[in-house]
Design an enzyme around this catalytic site. Structure first.
Site, PDB file in Angstrom:
ATOM      1  N   GLU A 265       4.378   4.792   5.140  1.00  0.00           N
ATOM      2  CA  GLU A 265       3.542   5.720   5.919  1.00  0.00           C
ATOM      3  C   GLU A 265       2.590   4.916   6.819  1.00  0.00           C
ATOM      4  O   GLU A 265       2.210   5.364   7.892  1.00  0.00           O
ATOM      5  CB  GLU A 265       2.745   6.645   4.974  1.00  0.00           C
ATOM      6  CG  GLU A 265       2.212   7.887   5.669  1.00  0.00           C
ATOM      7  CD  GLU A 265       1.734   8.978   4.693  1.00  0.00           C
ATOM      8  OE1 GLU A 265       2.521   9.881   4.356  1.00  0.00           O
ATOM      9  OE2 GLU A 265       0.569   8.921   4.274  1.00  0.00           O
TER      10      GLU A 265
ATOM     11  N   LYS B 155       5.964  19.387   8.781  1.00  0.00           N
ATOM     12  CA  LYS B 155       5.039  20.377   8.206  1.00  0.00           C
ATOM     13  C   LYS B 155       4.971  21.613   9.091  1.00  0.00           C
ATOM     14  O   LYS B 155       4.972  22.746   8.605  1.00  0.00           O
ATOM     15  CB  LYS B 155       3.617  19.784   8.105  1.00  0.00           C
ATOM     16  CG  LYS B 155       3.398  18.798   6.981  1.00  0.00           C
ATOM     17  CD  LYS B 155       1.916  18.419   6.916  1.00  0.00           C
ATOM     18  CE  LYS B 155       1.673  17.199   6.048  1.00  0.00           C
ATOM     19  NZ  LYS B 155       0.301  16.708   6.093  1.00  0.00           N
TER      20      LYS B 155
ATOM     21  N   GLU C  31       1.594  22.295  -0.356  1.00  0.00           N
ATOM     22  CA  GLU C  31       2.142  22.175  -1.723  1.00  0.00           C
ATOM     23  C   GLU C  31       1.015  22.191  -2.761  1.00  0.00           C
ATOM     24  O   GLU C  31       1.084  22.903  -3.773  1.00  0.00           O
ATOM     25  CB  GLU C  31       2.913  20.847  -1.864  1.00  0.00           C
ATOM     26  CG  GLU C  31       4.132  20.735  -0.973  1.00  0.00           C
ATOM     27  CD  GLU C  31       3.842  20.039   0.346  1.00  0.00           C
ATOM     28  OE1 GLU C  31       2.718  20.239   0.898  1.00  0.00           O
ATOM     29  OE2 GLU C  31       4.716  19.325   0.847  1.00  0.00           O
TER      30      GLU C  31
ATOM     31  N   HIS D  85      21.121  -3.934 -13.384  1.00  0.00           N
ATOM     32  CA  HIS D  85      22.341  -3.191 -13.745  1.00  0.00           C
ATOM     33  C   HIS D  85      22.552  -2.020 -12.806  1.00  0.00           C
ATOM     34  O   HIS D  85      23.299  -1.097 -13.111  1.00  0.00           O
ATOM     35  CB  HIS D  85      22.236  -2.708 -15.189  1.00  0.00           C
ATOM     36  CG  HIS D  85      22.095  -3.847 -16.147  1.00  0.00           C
ATOM     37  ND1 HIS D  85      23.167  -4.513 -16.677  1.00  0.00           N
ATOM     38  CD2 HIS D  85      20.988  -4.481 -16.619  1.00  0.00           C
ATOM     39  CE1 HIS D  85      22.736  -5.497 -17.458  1.00  0.00           C
ATOM     40  NE2 HIS D  85      21.418  -5.495 -17.436  1.00  0.00           N
TER      41      HIS D  85
ATOM     42  N   LYS E  59      -7.372  15.493  -0.219  1.00  0.00           N
ATOM     43  CA  LYS E  59      -8.359  15.023   0.755  1.00  0.00           C
ATOM     44  C   LYS E  59      -8.762  16.170   1.675  1.00  0.00           C
ATOM     45  O   LYS E  59      -9.931  16.449   1.885  1.00  0.00           O
ATOM     46  CB  LYS E  59      -7.765  13.849   1.546  1.00  0.00           C
ATOM     47  CG  LYS E  59      -8.690  13.276   2.581  1.00  0.00           C
ATOM     48  CD  LYS E  59      -8.097  12.041   3.240  1.00  0.00           C
ATOM     49  CE  LYS E  59      -8.975  11.626   4.415  1.00  0.00           C
ATOM     50  NZ  LYS E  59      -8.471  10.437   5.107  1.00  0.00           N
TER      51      LYS E  59
ATOM     52  N   GLY F 138      -5.547   8.658   2.777  1.00  0.00           N
ATOM     53  CA  GLY F 138      -4.935   9.257   1.580  1.00  0.00           C
ATOM     54  C   GLY F 138      -4.206   8.227   0.727  1.00  0.00           C
ATOM     55  O   GLY F 138      -4.402   8.150  -0.484  1.00  0.00           O
ATOM     56  N   ARG F 139      -3.367   7.435   1.367  1.00  0.00           N
ATOM     57  CA  ARG F 139      -2.564   6.468   0.594  1.00  0.00           C
ATOM     58  C   ARG F 139      -3.372   5.273   0.114  1.00  0.00           C
ATOM     59  O   ARG F 139      -2.875   4.430  -0.626  1.00  0.00           O
ATOM     60  CB  ARG F 139      -1.347   6.024   1.420  1.00  0.00           C
ATOM     61  CG  ARG F 139      -1.693   5.465   2.784  1.00  0.00           C
ATOM     62  CD  ARG F 139      -0.457   5.407   3.681  1.00  0.00           C
ATOM     63  NE  ARG F 139      -0.769   5.026   5.052  1.00  0.00           N
ATOM     64  CZ  ARG F 139      -1.110   5.874   5.996  1.00  0.00           C
ATOM     65  NH1 ARG F 139      -1.238   7.168   5.714  1.00  0.00           N
ATOM     66  NH2 ARG F 139      -1.358   5.454   7.221  1.00  0.00           N
TER      67      ARG F 139
END
Ligand code: F6P
Length: 556
Positions: free
Chosen positions: A360, A516, A219, A391, A213, A273-274
């Site tokens: 978030e 950050k 990263e 399990h 965005k 973003g999400r």
């Protein structure tokens, strides 16, 4: 309610607090024996069935939750979101992911502009471009078809697309349209992730999509530079134009990076973003893999729930009911976590995606007006497909902590298997567990039952299940692109409802900033130490020691 009043100061909140004692006296065993209650806790919409009768709630609880919704101005807040008001007040932005899946002729205004036409301009461009790549009319620098796509992105620019890709990977229609193609994701800055992603890929046949965005995320930009180098070293600098494209709101930075803005797909600051999987962030890489027509069905599924959320009365409104019940579980019954348990392997990336959307969005400590909350907002989300989860961590859910569960089942398997001689299909076997687990959690098993089964006395307490553990069951007709879109929108809206009730801003994410900026300081020091031999300074003893050890050991 005045805008600065905290929801916890209102009468409906206090009434619900007082109501908790009544509920704690009841047991789901008894609540479930009331068929009228169970019937009224079933909601059906567009093929989806929601059963919330296994919530520790009565019809009175539901009524009180509706009163809470009323005092929280839930309907007005939903309308404000759909009307493009700047409800993300700390970033002064509208929140319009619903516009991303609106039909072409819909009108959704933001800042006096119909954003739906912008959305469809980009969708048309995606359709055209993805068809060129898929048909082989857009080829790589050496004339070879681009059969492999690497989508670089992190957080919201990764998790939603991965979730949808994983869900479609086993859908027959999607398999057919993806024949001979590969879509891979590169998210982590860890060089291991780079190595894993490009293993076996040939730069000549690979298209890299940089998805960010902001186009500043450390990263993603480092991974983008790494793959640019991978392409350039194999094919020369001019190959970038054919092998790298982008998705971003920041086209200026896309160009600066060296990607032609004509080969970039835009979205807008009103897409969080999400909440961006329905923008070019998801639609572009997924269309390259599956074709635009498949992904359009995904958008239509999400739009169906958008309309339902907007217009259905709260009594029949799936995301609203789920959101209110989540608030009930977290803020009143004191259950901070939620397990997301899809009984289909195709939804194995649902929980990781919802973790970001939910945690978030609602992991906040102050109200939208900046007032510290006297209660804890947000949920801890985790999950795993059934039966694998059974399990793994179900032991804790059955006999340890109380964790409200979302059971998600699918009527028709994407990949049915009928073994000769077996009475139930493999899918029936899976679904037997889907039906059994919610009742096991709700009813439990009493010492009396165990004694009737002649269980040795010393094992009775170990084998006792207290029960009374809440869950919801969501049954989908199938798991095609349309249903995946529906499921996504249900969760997105449910999370927004929770935030609207808590009175927080679910659409900013300041909590990710501190880490950050500290990483930036560390990065500077690592560079200064490696290039100029400067000592590590400005950190506490512990961090200084750790960084120094790292530098010394990695120099050996
Ligand atoms: O982790 C914080 C965050 O800003 C997320 O909200 C976002 O989805 C992610 O980073 C990636 O951001 P971008 O798409 O700008 O690279």
């Amino acid at each position: 309610m005045a805008s600065s009043t905290l929801i916890s100061d209102t009468q409906p909140w206090k009434d619900l607090k007082a109501h908790v004692d009544d509920i704690k006296k009841s047991h789901l065993r008894d609540l479930l024996s009331n068929e009228e209650r169970s019937r009224s806790m079933l909601v059906e919409f567009d093929g989806i069935l929601l059963d919330y009768s296994r919530q520790q709630a009565t019809l009175e609880t539901r009524e009180k939750l509706f009163q809470l919704a009323e005092v929280a101005s839930l309907k007005q807040k939903i309308n404000q979101m759909y009307n493009g008001e700047h409800i993300n007040s700390t970033e002064n932005r509208a929140v319009l992911h619903v516009a991303l899946r609106a039909p072409r002729d819909a009108v959704i205004q933001s800042d006096g502009k119909n954003v739906v036409s912008d959305v469809w301009n980009v969708l048309d461009k995606i359709k055209e471009f993805s068809e060129r790549v898929r048909s082989g009319s857009w080829v790589g620098a050496t004339g070879k078809e681009l059969k492999d796509v690497v989508a670089i992105g992190i957080g919201g620019s990764f998790l939603g697309p991965l979730f949808v890709h994983t869900a479609l990977q086993t859908d027959p229609e999607a398999i057919e349209s993806a024949k001979g193609r590969q879509l891979r994701f590169l998210a982590n800055v860890d060089p291991i992730d780079v190595a894993k992603t490009i293993r076996g890929l040939n730069p000549e046949t690979t298209l890299v999509v940089v998805v960010s965005k902001t186009f500043t995320t450390a990263e993603t930009m480092l991974n983008a530079r790494t793959l640019r180098e991978w392409i350039v070293s194999a094919l020369g600098p001019s190959a970038v134009a054919k092998h790298m494209v982008a998705v971003s709101t920041n086209l200026a930075l896309v160009e600066k990076f060296g990607i032609d803005p004509n080969n970039a797909f835009a979205f807008w600051d009103w897409v969080g973003g999400r909440y961006s999987v329905c923008s070019a962030v998801g639609v572009f890489p997924l269309s390259l893999q599956y074709g635009f027509s498949v992904i359009e069905k995904f958008l239509k599924g999400a739009n169906s729930i958008d309309q339902h959320m907007y217009s259905e009365p709260f009594e029949r409104n799936i995301p609203v009911l789920l959101g209110l019940l989540s608030v009930w579980n977290v803020s009143f019954l004191g259950y901070p976590a939620r397990a997301i348990l899809p009984y289909t392997q195709a939804l194995e990336k649902l929980a990781p995606h919802i973790q970001q959307v939910s945690m978030e969005s609602n992991g906040k400590g102050v109200s939208i007006d900046g007032v510290p909350l006297p209660f804890e907002a947000g949920e801890i989300d985790f999950g795993e497909p059934g039966t694998n989860g059974q399990h793994s961590f179900y032991q804790l859910i059955h006999q340890g902590r109380v964790i409200p569960c979302d059971f998600i089942g699918v009527v028709k398997s994407q990949q049915p298997v009928y073994l000769k001689g077996e009475v139930v299909s493999n899918h029936d076997e899976l679904m037997s567990n889907f039906f059994a687990q919610p009742d096991a959690l709700a009813y439990g098993k009493t010492p009396q039952q165990l004694q009737n089964e002649n269980v040795p006395q010393h094992l009775v307490s170990h084998k006792t299940f207290l029960g009374n553990r809440p869950s919801v069951s969501i049954l989908l007709p199938s798991l095609n692109a349309y249903n995946v879109g529906q499921l996504l929108a249900i969760y997105e809206h449910r999370i927004a409802v929770e935030g609207f009730i808590w009175g927080i801003n679910s659409f900013d994410q300041w909590g990710v900033e501190l880490g950050k900026s500290l990483a930036t300081q560390v990065r500077k020091q690592l560079n200064a130490s490696r290039t100029k031999g400067e000592p590590i300074q400005g950190f506490n003893f512990s961090t200084t020691t750790l960084i120094t050890r790292y530098l010394q050991a990695s120099a050996d």
